[in-house]
Design a protein around this motif. Structure first.
Motif, mmCIF file in Angstrom:
data_model
loop_
_atom_site.group_PDB
_atom_site.id
_atom_site.type_symbol
_atom_site.label_atom_id
_atom_site.label_comp_id
_atom_site.label_asym_id
_atom_site.label_seq_id
_atom_site.Cartn_x
_atom_site.Cartn_y
_atom_site.Cartn_z
ATOM 1 N N LYS A 32 0.936 -1.123 -0.164
ATOM 2 C CA LYS A 32 0.080 -0.077 -0.226
ATOM 3 C C LYS A 32 0.915 1.267 -0.003
ATOM 4 N N VAL A 33 0.609 2.187 -0.785
ATOM 5 C CA VAL A 33 1.338 3.190 -1.359
ATOM 6 C C VAL A 33 0.667 4.567 -1.100
ATOM 7 N N SER B 45 6.390 -3.300 -9.525
ATOM 8 C CA SER B 45 6.293 -4.454 -10.251
ATOM 9 C C SER B 45 5.542 -5.487 -9.754
ATOM 10 N N ALA B 46 4.064 -5.208 -9.775
ATOM 11 C CA ALA B 46 2.945 -5.908 -9.297
ATOM 12 C C ALA B 46 1.578 -5.235 -9.894
ATOM 13 N N LEU B 47 0.493 -6.087 -9.843
ATOM 14 C CA LEU B 47 -0.641 -5.640 -10.623
ATOM 15 C C LEU B 47 -1.345 -4.563 -9.387
ATOM 16 N N GLN B 48 -1.901 -3.732 -10.026
ATOM 17 C CA GLN B 48 -2.767 -2.784 -9.071
ATOM 18 C C GLN B 48 -3.870 -3.405 -8.598
ATOM 19 N N VAL B 49 -4.344 -3.018 -7.437
ATOM 20 C CA VAL B 49 -5.644 -3.491 -7.013
ATOM 21 C C VAL B 49 -6.746 -2.458 -6.939
ATOM 22 N N GLY B 50 -7.544 -2.373 -7.986
ATOM 23 C CA GLY B 50 -8.637 -1.616 -7.928
ATOM 24 C C GLY B 50 -8.067 0.000 -8.090
ATOM 25 N N TYR C 239 -3.640 13.040 -0.142
ATOM 26 C CA TYR C 239 -3.078 11.803 -0.678
ATOM 27 C C TYR C 239 -4.045 10.928 -1.112
ATOM 28 N N LEU C 240 -3.574 9.949 -1.848
ATOM 29 C CA LEU C 240 -4.276 8.579 -2.396
ATOM 30 C C LEU C 240 -3.617 7.541 -1.902
ATOM 31 N N THR C 241 -4.120 6.490 -1.598
ATOM 32 C CA THR C 241 -3.597 5.146 -1.220
ATOM 33 C C THR C 241 -3.636 4.322 -2.335
ATOM 34 N N HIS C 242 -2.425 3.636 -2.944
ATOM 35 C CA HIS C 242 -2.563 2.699 -4.325
ATOM 36 C C HIS C 242 -2.117 1.415 -3.610
ATOM 37 N N GLU C 243 -2.847 0.569 -4.082
ATOM 38 C CA GLU C 243 -2.658 -0.958 -3.600
ATOM 39 C C GLU C 243 -2.137 -1.806 -4.690
ATOM 40 N N PHE C 244 -0.989 -2.825 -4.203
ATOM 41 C CA PHE C 244 -0.458 -3.674 -5.257
ATOM 42 C C PHE C 244 -0.548 -4.903 -4.780
ATOM 43 N N ASN C 245 -0.460 -5.982 -5.772
ATOM 44 C CA ASN C 245 -0.405 -7.330 -5.368
ATOM 45 C C ASN C 245 0.462 -8.329 -6.586
#
Length: 224
Positions: free
Chosen positions: A38-39, A50-55, A65-71
């Motif tokens: 979570k960034v 280096s992962a797929l974004q979640v939503g 700020y916004l929170t970006h999620e990756f998996n």
């Protein structure tokens, strides 16, 4: 990210043993792991990993700020953990491929890398990572390309307007199997990473452009 400072692009380069500066980890290629992240970044900045974004990005605890999620569901060595944040724009190259860049490079990059989807199709059985993004970094990036899963880093010096250096993308796509999935045990044997990648890349070049192209690429390799 330092608050109050607007940066064009911030990125990392973990290869070979620099992942230890990001997080506690075993940084030999033999050790692989999946990861989630979570960034939190200022609104208006693009965040990629280096992962797929979640939503879609979600509002953060801080209003600006916004929170970006990756998996990343596939286990990777730590040197392939990559993150970037910056004022980047994107253009679609194909059904699953996209190029990201500063506005000044975007059109040129989309022209030079227009064959990316075809390269992915040629390497179909090796490419298991989902989406494929290309990020054009500032000229200070010291390498031609870096094969981070889902997010290849490249230098703007590849942008010629005639696709003459686009084979670097084919090379980095090939690393998705030779290096990212099948990885050398330690950095003493890192030559295996590049050796197998070059061999497979040239075979794929033959599938794309014919046997003469594969032979020419091999000849250049012996000459250089």
């Amino acid at each position: 990210m330092v608050k109050g400072i607007c940066l064009q692009v911030v990125e990392n380069q973990c290869q070979a043993i620099h992942a230890r500066s990001l997080l506690p980890c075993q940084d030999t290629p033999f050790v692989k792991t999946t990861y989630t992240a979570k960034v939190s970044a200022p609104r208006g900045l693009t965040v990629l990993m280096s992962a797929l974004q979640v939503g879609e990005p979600k509002p953060s605890a801080e209003p600006l700020y916004l929170t970006h999620e990756f998996n990343q569901k596939i286990a990777i060595p730590s040197y392939l953990i990559a993150i970037v944040a910056g004022n980047n724009q994107s253009k679609e190259l194909g059904q699953r491929s996209r190029v990201w860049s500063d506005r000044a490079f975007l059109e040129l990059a989309s022209t030079d890398f227009a064959d990316t989807e075809q390269m992915l199709a040629t390497a179909e059985k090796m490419y298991v990572w989902g989406g494929y993004d290309i990020l054009i970094l500032p000229p200070t990036f010291p390498y031609g390309g870096m094969e981070n899963p889902c997010l290849t880093f490249v230098t703007p010096t590849l942008l010629t307007g005639d696709k003459s250096l686009a084979d670097v993308i084919a090379h980095e796509i090939t690393h998705s199997w030779a290096g990212n999935l099948v990885t050398n045990k330690n950095f003493e044997h890192f030559w295996l990473n590049e050796g197998f990648t070059r061999f497979i890349e040239r075979n794929n070049a033959g599938r794309l452009g014919g046997e003469a192209r594969r032979q020419f690429s091999s000849h250049l390799g012996w000459s250089c």
